[in-house]
Design a protein around this motif. Structure first.
Motif, PDB file in Angstrom:
ATOM      1  N   ARG A   1      -2.406   3.761 -18.722  1.00  0.00           N
ATOM      2  CA  ARG A   1      -1.937   2.491 -18.195  1.00  0.00           C
ATOM      3  C   ARG A   1      -1.017   2.701 -16.994  1.00  0.00           C
ATOM      4  O   ARG A   1      -1.069   1.966 -16.011  1.00  0.00           O
ATOM      5  CB  ARG A   1      -1.193   1.720 -19.297  1.00  0.00           C
ATOM      6  N   GLN A   2      -0.165   3.725 -17.060  1.00  0.00           N
ATOM      7  CA  GLN A   2       0.711   4.017 -15.924  1.00  0.00           C
ATOM      8  C   GLN A   2      -0.092   4.425 -14.700  1.00  0.00           C
ATOM      9  O   GLN A   2       0.235   4.047 -13.581  1.00  0.00           O
ATOM     10  CB  GLN A   2       1.689   5.129 -16.310  1.00  0.00           C
ATOM     11  N   ILE A   3      -1.150   5.197 -14.902  1.00  0.00           N
ATOM     12  CA  ILE A   3      -1.997   5.609 -13.788  1.00  0.00           C
ATOM     13  C   ILE A   3      -2.674   4.391 -13.168  1.00  0.00           C
ATOM     14  O   ILE A   3      -2.746   4.255 -11.941  1.00  0.00           O
ATOM     15  CB  ILE A   3      -3.031   6.637 -14.259  1.00  0.00           C
ATOM     16  N   SER A   4      -3.163   3.498 -14.007  1.00  0.00           N
ATOM     17  CA  SER A   4      -3.818   2.291 -13.494  1.00  0.00           C
ATOM     18  C   SER A   4      -2.852   1.432 -12.688  1.00  0.00           C
ATOM     19  O   SER A   4      -3.192   0.941 -11.602  1.00  0.00           O
ATOM     20  CB  SER A   4      -4.396   1.486 -14.662  1.00  0.00           C
ATOM     21  N   GLU A   5      -1.630   1.250 -13.195  1.00  0.00           N
ATOM     22  CA  GLU A   5      -0.645   0.448 -12.464  1.00  0.00           C
ATOM     23  C   GLU A   5      -0.232   1.130 -11.163  1.00  0.00           C
ATOM     24  O   GLU A   5      -0.014   0.452 -10.140  1.00  0.00           O
ATOM     25  CB  GLU A   5       0.571   0.215 -13.354  1.00  0.00           C
ATOM     26  N   ALA A   6      -0.130   2.463 -11.173  1.00  0.00           N
ATOM     27  CA  ALA A   6       0.227   3.176  -9.940  1.00  0.00           C
ATOM     28  C   ALA A   6      -0.867   3.038  -8.889  1.00  0.00           C
ATOM     29  O   ALA A   6      -0.581   2.892  -7.691  1.00  0.00           O
ATOM     30  CB  ALA A   6       0.476   4.650 -10.251  1.00  0.00           C
ATOM     31  N   LEU A   7      -2.133   3.041  -9.315  1.00  0.00           N
ATOM     32  CA  LEU A   7      -3.229   2.864  -8.371  1.00  0.00           C
ATOM     33  C   LEU A   7      -3.235   1.455  -7.780  1.00  0.00           C
ATOM     34  O   LEU A   7      -3.538   1.265  -6.603  1.00  0.00           O
ATOM     35  CB  LEU A   7      -4.560   3.164  -9.057  1.00  0.00           C
ATOM     36  N   VAL A   8      -2.901   0.466  -8.618  1.00  0.00           N
ATOM     37  CA  VAL A   8      -2.829  -0.905  -8.113  1.00  0.00           C
ATOM     38  C   VAL A   8      -1.703  -1.032  -7.084  1.00  0.00           C
ATOM     39  O   VAL A   8      -1.871  -1.657  -6.025  1.00  0.00           O
ATOM     40  CB  VAL A   8      -2.621  -1.891  -9.277  1.00  0.00           C
ATOM     41  N   THR A   9      -0.556  -0.431  -7.366  1.00  0.00           N
ATOM     42  CA  THR A   9       0.562  -0.472  -6.408  1.00  0.00           C
ATOM     43  C   THR A   9       0.182   0.214  -5.105  1.00  0.00           C
ATOM     44  O   THR A   9       0.473  -0.285  -4.009  1.00  0.00           O
ATOM     45  CB  THR A   9       1.790   0.195  -7.028  1.00  0.00           C
ATOM     46  N   ARG A  10      -0.456   1.366  -5.198  1.00  0.00           N
ATOM     47  CA  ARG A  10      -0.856   2.077  -3.988  1.00  0.00           C
ATOM     48  C   ARG A  10      -1.882   1.283  -3.183  1.00  0.00           C
ATOM     49  O   ARG A  10      -1.864   1.272  -1.955  1.00  0.00           O
ATOM     50  CB  ARG A  10      -1.428   3.446  -4.363  1.00  0.00           C
ATOM     51  N   ARG A  11      -2.765   0.597  -3.882  1.00  0.00           N
ATOM     52  CA  ARG A  11      -3.749  -0.236  -3.188  1.00  0.00           C
ATOM     53  C   ARG A  11      -3.073  -1.384  -2.448  1.00  0.00           C
ATOM     54  O   ARG A  11      -3.445  -1.721  -1.317  1.00  0.00           O
ATOM     55  CB  ARG A  11      -4.755  -0.783  -4.202  1.00  0.00           C
ATOM     56  N   ASN A  12      -2.063  -1.983  -3.071  1.00  0.00           N
ATOM     57  CA  ASN A  12      -1.336  -3.069  -2.402  1.00  0.00           C
ATOM     58  C   ASN A  12      -0.617  -2.557  -1.153  1.00  0.00           C
ATOM     59  O   ASN A  12      -0.593  -3.238  -0.110  1.00  0.00           O
ATOM     60  CB  ASN A  12      -0.348  -3.701  -3.363  1.00  0.00           C
ATOM     61  N   PHE A  13      -0.026  -1.358  -1.234  1.00  0.00           N
ATOM     62  CA  PHE A  13       0.610  -0.790  -0.051  1.00  0.00           C
ATOM     63  C   PHE A  13      -0.408  -0.548   1.053  1.00  0.00           C
ATOM     64  O   PHE A  13      -0.140  -0.803   2.234  1.00  0.00           O
ATOM     65  CB  PHE A  13       1.289   0.531  -0.417  1.00  0.00           C
ATOM     66  N   ARG A  14      -1.568  -0.056   0.681  1.00  0.00           N
ATOM     67  CA  ARG A  14      -2.611   0.239   1.671  1.00  0.00           C
ATOM     68  C   ARG A  14      -3.100  -1.050   2.323  1.00  0.00           C
ATOM     69  O   ARG A  14      -3.314  -1.096   3.545  1.00  0.00           O
ATOM     70  CB  ARG A  14      -3.756   0.970   0.992  1.00  0.00           C
ATOM     71  N   HIS A  15      -3.301  -2.089   1.546  1.00  0.00           N
ATOM     72  CA  HIS A  15      -3.732  -3.370   2.113  1.00  0.00           C
ATOM     73  C   HIS A  15      -2.677  -3.937   3.053  1.00  0.00           C
ATOM     74  O   HIS A  15      -3.006  -4.552   4.078  1.00  0.00           O
ATOM     75  CB  HIS A  15      -4.021  -4.359   0.981  1.00  0.00           C
ATOM     76  N   ARG A  16      -1.429  -3.751   2.704  1.00  0.00           N
ATOM     77  CA  ARG A  16      -0.363  -4.270   3.560  1.00  0.00           C
ATOM     78  C   ARG A  16      -0.361  -3.533   4.896  1.00  0.00           C
ATOM     79  O   ARG A  16      -0.159  -4.149   5.945  1.00  0.00           O
ATOM     80  CB  ARG A  16       0.973  -4.103   2.846  1.00  0.00           C
ATOM     81  N   ARG A  17      -0.570  -2.232   4.892  1.00  0.00           N
ATOM     82  CA  ARG A  17      -0.573  -1.476   6.142  1.00  0.00           C
ATOM     83  C   ARG A  17      -1.730  -1.912   7.045  1.00  0.00           C
ATOM     84  O   ARG A  17      -1.617  -1.915   8.264  1.00  0.00           O
ATOM     85  CB  ARG A  17      -0.683   0.021   5.844  1.00  0.00           C
ATOM     86  N   ARG A  18      -2.854  -2.275   6.429  1.00  0.00           N
ATOM     87  CA  ARG A  18      -3.996  -2.688   7.250  1.00  0.00           C
ATOM     88  C   ARG A  18      -3.832  -4.099   7.793  1.00  0.00           C
ATOM     89  O   ARG A  18      -4.312  -4.422   8.877  1.00  0.00           O
ATOM     90  CB  ARG A  18      -5.275  -2.613   6.401  1.00  0.00           C
ATOM     91  N   SER A  19      -3.183  -4.965   7.021  1.00  0.00           N
ATOM     92  CA  SER A  19      -3.055  -6.359   7.455  1.00  0.00           C
ATOM     93  C   SER A  19      -1.872  -6.571   8.388  1.00  0.00           C
ATOM     94  O   SER A  19      -1.848  -7.552   9.133  1.00  0.00           O
ATOM     95  CB  SER A  19      -2.917  -7.272   6.229  1.00  0.00           C
ATOM     96  N   ALA A  20      -0.876  -5.688   8.352  1.00  0.00           N
ATOM     97  CA  ALA A  20       0.289  -5.852   9.225  1.00  0.00           C
ATOM     98  C   ALA A  20      -0.059  -5.460  10.661  1.00  0.00           C
ATOM     99  O   ALA A  20      -1.125  -4.912  10.946  1.00  0.00           O
ATOM    100  CB  ALA A  20       1.449  -5.006   8.715  1.00  0.00           C
TER     101      ALA A  20
END
Length: 445
Positions: free
Chosen positions: A91-110
């Motif tokens: 579960r921790q791995i899954s949540e960490a991947l979701v957080t990393r994905r959100n950071f990646r999306h933010r870098r692309r949209s900014a």
């Protein structure tokens, strides 16, 4: 619990009792090789000079916790040597991947430098598993390989399928009440309990004795097929009797829901879990004889011998078992804690940095997760503390002991007992605790 034993070249020998391990250490015939789990290395014996017995590792895979048991086989059954409960962090791995994905999306949209998506040039193998699921397979295999490195095991037993569907299909030929094998009843009952959510299909009662009943009674031409069986409480089972379900269940919506649910197969039991299939493939690639079993058979074995339900004891009951001895042993809880984080900042709930982590993992030769012994001789914290250390850049560490967290222990008082290996252990082995607290025995090799 049994202590693992190695010869003077590091080859595995038969495990021994805690008393015998303590005597070998006291007489100078052995050295401490590892503290948790406790492993000793003999100084006067080779594997060629020793006799071996048949050892087997039993595994009961789970989504959150996997039970592992080391047993010794003899003619009339098995004797339990060690029990482990391996707690995953999927579960921790899954949540960490979701957080990393959100950071990646933010870098692309900014309004930043354009970064092309990397998933377009990534290739996945055919038997690909999600990282949270692959973690479960990797950690289980890691412990099987560890036990193989410390003991001369040659075979494994693993719970491969939840239910034996073939046995249930063959049993319906002779009729539900005329089965010859008691184990088939457990297979069918566990299947139906899971399918109907452990509650009565007619009145939704929970926590009461449930019976296996026919949706279309035998008197009206109903069969013993799984699609015609359901779970119901005693009063509903008695009131329904041989009546048609449409006569017994007046509510048309509930009646249609029961009939529809009866025809829907349980996906978890109809097909083999991808995780368990990958685990069996890895076990066979490790050149071990693999015995596969079902969850219904595990419960049948546990009920026959009167063994309580725990993750580790479920592993003991996996496979073909005739007699179980010495199962009243303590279980070592092994928690997957990871080997640190690449993230250099701690974030608030809104995503803003609140603190920064040090770049180096080791401070004064210590790393977070190391097991240390601190002999504090002066100051307010006088005493001996043994536990898991959390390093600080200032050199004043925190040590997590059995009685709680002790803060502000200077690194000069600390001594490494065992390096961090990505796992936390609880409760401590009794012999390992004595060796750690004793000054007569040195640290692990």
């Amino acid at each position: 619990m049994a202590a693992f034993v190695l010869d003077k070249r590091g080859s595995p020998l038969m495990p021994c009792s805690e008393k015998r391990a303590r005597l070998l250490l006291k007489r100078g015939r052995a050295r401490v090789h590892r503290v948790l789990p406790f492993v000793i290395r003999l100084t006067d014996r080779l594997a060629e000079e020793s006799a071996f017995q048949s050892l087997r590792v039993k595994v009961d895979p789970g989504s959150k916790v996997t039970g592992v048991a080391l047993v010794r086989e003899f003619n009339s059954g098995i004797a339990v040597l060690n029990l482990f409960s391996l707690m995953h962090r999927g579960r921790q791995i899954s949540e960490a991947l979701v957080t990393r994905r959100n950071f990646r999306h933010r870098r692309r949209s900014a309004n930043l430098r354009y970064r092309a998506p990397r998933f377009l040039n990534r290739a996945r193998r055919d038997a690909w598993l999600a990282p949270s699921l692959q973690h479960r397979v990797d950690t289980t295999m890691s412990w099987v390989r560890r036990i193989k490195r410390w003991t001369p095991i040659s075979a494994t037993s693993v719970e491969f399928e939840r239910y034996d569907l073939q046995a249930m299909r063959s049993a319906e030929v002779a009729g539900y009440e005329h089965r010859k094998y008691e184990r088939v009843d457990y297979e069918i009952r566990e299947y139906l309990l899971k399918k109907w959510w452990h509650r009565c299909a007619y009145c939704d009662k929970e926590g009461v004795p449930l019976h296996v009943g026919h949706i279309i009674s035998r008197a009206r031409g109903g069969s013993d097929h799984l699609t015609n069986l359901t779970i119901c409480c005693g009063p509903c089972h008695f009131r329904k009797g041989e009546r048609d379900i449409k006569e017994f269940v007046v509510d048309g919506i509930r009646c249609n829901r029961i009939l529809g649910r009866a025809k829907v197969p349980l996906k978890e039991s109809a097909s083999v879990s991808s995780t368990r299939a990958a685990l069996v493939t890895e076990l066979r690639s490790a050149r071990l004889v693999v015995e596969t079993s079902t969850g219904g058979r595990t419960k049948w074995n546990r009920a026959r011998f009167g063994i309580p339900k725990t993750y580790a004891l479920d592993a003991v009951c996996v496979g073909d078992v005739s007699v179980v001895m010495d199962w009243q042993r303590p279980t070592v809880e092994v928690k997957c804690s990871g080997r640190g984080s690449y993230q250099r900042t701690r974030l608030t709930a809104e995503g803003f940095p609140r603190s920064y982590l040090i770049r180096k993992k080791r401070i004064y030769g210590f790393q977070t997760g190391d097991r240390v012994r601190a002999d504090v001789s002066k100051g307010k914290m006088i005493g001996i503390y043994v536990g898991r250390v959390a390093v600080r850049a200032s050199g004043n560490f925190n040590i997590k002991t059995q009685n709680g967290v002790v803060q502000g222990i200077n690194h000069r008082y600390c001594k490494v007992v065992q390096r961090a290996d990505g796992y936390g252990y609880s409760p401590l082995l009794r012999l390992a605790q004595r060796v750690t607290r004793s000054k007569s025995v040195g640290p692990a090799l």
